[in-house]
Design an enzyme around this catalytic site. Sequence first.
Site, PDB file in Angstrom:
ATOM      1  N   GLY A 181       5.158   7.716   1.945  1.00  0.00           N
ATOM      2  CA  GLY A 181       5.945   6.798   1.134  1.00  0.00           C
ATOM      3  C   GLY A 181       5.140   5.549   0.857  1.00  0.00           C
TER       4      GLY A 181
ATOM      5  N   GLY B   7       1.037   5.758   1.030  1.00  0.00           N
ATOM      6  CA  GLY B   7       0.445   6.932   1.659  1.00  0.00           C
ATOM      7  C   GLY B   7       1.321   8.117   1.313  1.00  0.00           C
TER       8      GLY B   7
ATOM      9  N   GLY C 279       0.850  -1.184   0.000  1.00  0.00           N
ATOM     10  CA  GLY C 279       0.000   0.000   0.000  1.00  0.00           C
ATOM     11  C   GLY C 279       0.883   1.230   0.000  1.00  0.00           C
TER      12      GLY C 279
ATOM     13  N   ASP D 121      -7.785   8.126  14.117  1.00  0.00           N
ATOM     14  CA  ASP D 121      -7.960   7.824  12.691  1.00  0.00           C
ATOM     15  C   ASP D 121      -8.577   6.442  12.507  1.00  0.00           C
ATOM     16  OD1 ASP D 121      -7.917   8.242   9.986  1.00  0.00           O
ATOM     17  OD2 ASP D 121      -5.744   8.095   9.763  1.00  0.00           O
TER      18      ASP D 121
ATOM     19  N   LYS E  34       6.884   0.142   6.569  1.00  0.00           N
ATOM     20  CA  LYS E  34       6.512   1.482   6.133  1.00  0.00           C
ATOM     21  C   LYS E  34       7.806   2.223   5.814  1.00  0.00           C
ATOM     22  CE  LYS E  34       2.556   4.213   7.581  1.00  0.00           C
ATOM     23  NZ  LYS E  34       1.711   4.646   8.687  1.00  0.00           N
TER      24      LYS E  34
END
Length: 607
Positions: free
Chosen positions: A344, A341, A339, A455, A363
């Site tokens: 990065g 964002g 995935g 979130d 990440k």
Amino acid sequence: MTDPAMELPFYYGSISRAEAEEQLKLAGMSDGLFLLRQCLRSLGGYVLSLVWNLQFNHYPVEKLLNGTYCVSGGKPHCGPAELCEYYSKDEDGLVCTLRKPCLRTADTPIRPGVFDTLRENILREYVRKTWNLEGEAMEQAIVSQAPQLEKLIATGAHENMNWFHGKIARQEGERRLYSGTQPDGKFLVRQKDDTGTFALSLVYGKTVYHYQIQRDKTGKYLMPEGTKFDTVWQLVEYLKMKPDGLVTILKDPCVNRNNAANATPAVPPGRLDRRSGNGYTPAPVTTDSSMRLETLKDRPAMPMDSSEFTSPYDDPEELKEKKLFLKREQLMIDEVELGSGNFGCVKKGVYKMRKKHVDVAIKVLKSENEKGVKDEMMREAEIMHQLDNPYIVRMIGICQAESLMLVMEMASGGPLHKFLSSKKDQVSVENVVELMHQVSLGMLYLEQNNFVHRDLAARNVLLVNQHYAKISDFGLSKALGADDNYYKARSAGKWPLKWYAPECVLFHKFSSKSDVWSFGVTMWEAFSYGGKPYKKMKGPEVMSFIQNGDRMDSPPGCPETMYTVMLDCWTFKHEDRPSFAKVEERMRTFYYSISKKSPSEVPEPVE
Ligand code: ADP
Ligand code: MG
């Protein structure tokens, strides 16, 4: 599981016949005076004790396989309360109608039954042995999976008992009983080779007696002419109290070393091997593993089957080497992107620990120059570092090399909303409830530890598999001070407004209660199988929609109870909004109630 008679004021729990009669005498022996008590013999059954003409009448109330209750030969009723109400209007075979409940006094609590406490202990023992779990992880496993576990235990618990010796011959049973001392009442249970039925072998006067454990047409277990039980272990417990036709009552178990050995197996039983893909490998806990496979074959997948249920640092050997900063040589990064964002991208990888290799999600920070972004990621790492719960994505550590990298547990099923919208026809509503209950457990953990997520949304709930969800993305999260109830943001950033409670938007105040609001929106996304909340509206429009007192409609097919929870999560004033303690309880109650009714599904593993 909760006893449905618990709320009846004339229910006494596990009291004996004599004690019931004592209570009725104290209450005056009027015609039609009655009370309800637990039945020792059948799982979930009761006895109705009723006075007529200064005489006691005791009627067994049986719980049938379809979950209804009836007095022998009478009409079925959906619960003990309904049954008693029926007989208060119509005697239908009883000596008279139920006229006056013999109420419990304030100092007479409902007495828990032998099996209630026993069941609790067996459940713990079962979870401990099958998944090698202890402490908090065991409690979390039990609270999230109680209905499935109860089903397993009802039929398979004897396999984990120290008196159960598996498939051994009669002679071998005798040999085992004769070794060591032979006190009266020493016993074991074995399985007969050919038929799969059970036999009880028992020492009395230095002689071994063998009894066949019979099964009637409905599958209940009994000694010849004896009391019937739903499970082998209940029969054994009963025979410890009453001989029921045997030469003596059961006393000391002849211990099966294989079942008694509590030594930790090399690979935790029943867990997925981290390197060997998706195969579920049930462990040979007893002498005969094929038998175990038999009972576990069609059971639903449970979170505890995945290695991600406990921290990779749960192993003391691995914990020794635990450091916040990981060595680059131990990290292998795949090209596969999971995935992305604005920071990065998230890449797949493997982290080599001392004893095992762990699948990880990494990440990767885009560029080193942006100081702010780097600080943000470090803050995210700091938060995640403090959290350890089965329903939250754990951080393994940080790695500072070609770029700054946050190394996390892998949740290969991906984000909840995408999973649900692509697998709509394969995922039942019950399955959605199960997953959202797990999310509420993770959020309860955050609430209890004073963290606000800020979130929570379906995009940030990741799946380990179809039956296992974890909360992720702690990029906006904050740890609250011990005395603080909320976090006050100085300025509004790029905020997910559609998920935010009014006080977040209006006053920049964030608390566990504002996370509860977001949980409601996340539930809406889940029950609409990945639908977009407030579809046609823009973020700021949503605020006026909410201030007008409007709320989103129930997603089609969403159970009413679940929509009520959503609406309560969207209580305007945060003071009046439920906490996660309350929300989790409501999710749990509903989840237990539906998974009790429907037959367990055969799981569809996530590819
Ligand atoms: P952002 O702050 O950009 O929203 P996230 O932490 O939500 O970052 O990650 C972005 C995406 O990366 C997720 O939607 C998911 O697809 C993937 N991802 C993140 N963490 C994991 C993980 N632990 N396991 C598998 N995929 C992950
Ligand atoms: Mg995200």
